[in-house]
Design an enzyme around this catalytic site. Structure first.
Site, PDB file in Angstrom:
ATOM      1  N   THR A   1      -6.992  10.773  -0.008  1.00 30.79           N
ATOM      2  CA  THR A   1      -7.212  11.722  -1.098  1.00 30.79           C
ATOM      3  C   THR A   1      -6.009  11.839  -2.015  1.00 30.79           C
ATOM      4  OG1 THR A   1      -6.478  13.532   0.333  1.00 30.79           O
ATOM      5  CG2 THR A   1      -8.845  13.078   0.237  1.00 30.79           C
TER       6      THR A   1
ATOM      7  N   LYS B   1       3.925  -6.849   3.891  1.00 30.79           N
ATOM      8  CA  LYS B   1       3.695  -5.444   3.590  1.00 30.79           C
ATOM      9  C   LYS B   1       3.465  -4.722   4.899  1.00 30.79           C
ATOM     10  CE  LYS B   1       0.337  -3.276   3.467  1.00 30.79           C
ATOM     11  NZ  LYS B   1      -0.393  -2.340   4.421  1.00 30.79           N
TER      12      LYS B   1
ATOM     13  N   THR C   1       0.858  -1.184   0.000  1.00 26.49           N
ATOM     14  CA  THR C   1       0.000   0.000   0.000  1.00 26.49           C
ATOM     15  C   THR C   1       0.902   1.245   0.000  1.00 26.49           C
ATOM     16  OG1 THR C   1      -0.245  -0.244   2.396  1.00 26.49           O
ATOM     17  CG2 THR C   1      -2.043  -1.054   1.024  1.00 26.49           C
TER      18      THR C   1
ATOM     19  N   GLU D   1       6.738   4.771   7.317  1.00 22.29           N
ATOM     20  CA  GLU D   1       6.372   5.946   6.521  1.00 22.29           C
ATOM     21  C   GLU D   1       7.190   7.171   6.934  1.00 22.29           C
ATOM     22  OE1 GLU D   1       1.758   4.726   5.561  1.00 22.29           O
ATOM     23  OE2 GLU D   1       2.184   6.015   7.265  1.00 22.29           O
TER      24      GLU D   1
ATOM     25  N   THR E   1       0.039  -2.802  11.491  1.00 17.98           N
ATOM     26  CA  THR E   1      -0.777  -2.812  10.278  1.00 17.98           C
ATOM     27  C   THR E   1       0.056  -3.428   9.183  1.00 17.98           C
ATOM     28  OG1 THR E   1      -2.052  -0.918  10.853  1.00 17.98           O
ATOM     29  CG2 THR E   1      -1.948  -1.426   8.563  1.00 17.98           C
TER      30      THR E   1
ATOM     31  N   ASN F   1       0.256  10.688   5.852  1.00 17.78           N
ATOM     32  CA  ASN F   1      -0.961  10.305   6.544  1.00 17.78           C
ATOM     33  C   ASN F   1      -2.006  11.399   6.617  1.00 17.78           C
ATOM     34  OD1 ASN F   1      -0.703   7.445   7.735  1.00 17.78           O
ATOM     35  ND2 ASN F   1       1.305   8.369   8.032  1.00 17.78           N
TER      36      ASN F   1
END
Length: 407
Positions: free
Chosen positions: A407, A182, A156, A279, A193, A402
């Protein structure tokens, strides 16, 4: 008697063990040509083990897999990215089961041996017309070399795919474990996650496989924290097919301990790949806490340090502000004597006996903070408790990613 185990890292990911094939394709869930649907297939059915999120809100894939796992037999795992199929009600369950049924039908195997996975945005229904069209094409493309595309198809926000494989001679037979994972954000025990899928050609009982996987997860995927969040879809599965033709491994034997070391190596590598790909992360930090009265107490302190926003931003700013770490230790809820605290940045002692060591020590610690990988070591006494955890810093990029995820 099993001699000292020699584990060799090899290539091949989930298809490194005998009898496994895989593939990843662009089904159309994600825009453009991004891979978004993966399949891992064993030549024959065998024992399967699983560990799942502790979140009380479960994605449809987790609910289905938990039910399937009661039979302890699997042969295929189909996974989509770009859509979590979580918080989608009864329709979400219906869609998940249809994905499972369609995959089983086109593979010609029992539905009860097909496990599923989903990852992506929460609250949106799976695009079933797309999946109905894609699954027949998916099953036709599985091959031994398909592990690379499969690993990419489950991504992702990951910046890179995550694969690992290793093998060792256990008794007279070579046993191989492969895997892919992942994960990048919303990473924290129990579990992060993340999705992780492991394969092995070991002949092993379902109970022994489950114990091996559970212990490996506790020492790896449940010992990483990027941002303190966990999600609705987190899953680790390990599928065995017995094609190594070794005597069946049972729990507690020397062969089981050797196999447990093998699967732990694979889980730890994948977990660290997730942590390094956190991230916006610029640093990988190992936190070691020792001297507590119990392991759970050490874990509580380590997780408090790892999830402190003040600690994580200091790591990003390369600021050796150890006062933030001391404050996190003190609010972790573990009984302690402040005068017994020792804190080190790698080999540099900055706090001893609960007090600052010197200006020189702080200056040397600042040099350590510039490294991409470092260790924070905490001792709070003479107890036998210990815990190791891996975490990351918190950067501007994390906020950017994040703040606009949907969007």
């Amino acid at each position: 008697m099993q001699k000292t185990l020699s584990i060799k890292n090899i290539k091949g990911g989930v298809t490194a063990p005998k009898g496994f094939t895989a593939v990843g394709i662009h089904a159309g869930i994600k825009p453009r040509s991004a891979l978004d649907l993966a399949l891992v297939l064993s030549e024959r059915a065998g024992p399967i083990a699983g560990v799942f999120t502790k979140n009380q809100i479960l994605a449809a894939s987790v609910v289905v897999n938990k039910q399937l796992l009661k039979k302890r037999m699997g042969q295929a795992i189909v996974v989509n990215s770009g859509n979590a199929n979580a918080c989608t009600g009864t329709q979400g369950m219906t869609n998940a089961k249809e994905v499972q049924t369609l995959t089983a039908r086109h593979l010609g195997i029992p539905k009860s041996t097909v496990f599923i996975g989903s990852t992506g945005v929460i609250g949106r229904a799976l695009p079933m017309p797309i999946l109905r069209n894609a699954i027949p094409h998916l099953v036709k493309q599985v091959r031994r070399s398909g592990h690379t595309k499969a690993a990419k198809a489950i991504m992702t926000t990951d910046t890179k795919s995550k694969e690992f494989a290793c093998q060792a001679k256990i008794g007279k037979h070579v046993i191989t474990v492969g895997g892919m994972a992942k994960g990048s954000g919303m990473i924290h025990p129990n579990m992060a996650t993340m999705l992780a899928y492991l394969t092995t050609d070991a002949a092993i009982t379902p109970q022994a496989l489950q114990r091996g996987l559970t212990e490996a997860v506790d020492l790896s995927f449940n010992a990483i924290s990027v941002d303190g969040d966990s999600s609705t879809n987190d899953t680790v599965l390990c599928l065995a097919n017995g094609l190594a033709n070794n005597p069946v491994i049972t729990h507690g034997t020397s062969e089981w301990h050797a196999f447990a070391s093998l699967i732990q190596r694979a889980c730890e590598s994948l977990a660290l790949q997730i942590c390094r790909d956190g991230e916006g992360a610029t640093k990988l930090v190992t936190i070691i806490v020792e001297g507590t009265q119990s392991n759970p107490q050490a874990k509580q302190i380590a997780q408090t340090i790892a999830t402190s926003m003040l600690v994580k931003t200091a790591l990003f700013g390369e600021d050796p502000n150890w006062g933030r770490i001391i404050a996190a230790i003190g609010r972790a809820g573990v009984p302690l004597d402040p005068n017994n605290i020792t804190l080190m940045f790698d080999e540099i002692i900055v706090v001893q006996g609960g007090q600052r060591v010197s200006d020189q020590a702080d200056a040397r610690a600042q040099k350590v903070m510039r490294k991409k990988e470092l260790t924070l070591w905490v001792s709070i006494g003479k107890g036998a408790g210990r815990h190791r955890l891996w975490t990351t810093d918190l950067s501007y990029e994390y906020v950017k990613i994040n703040a606009s995820y949907t969007t």
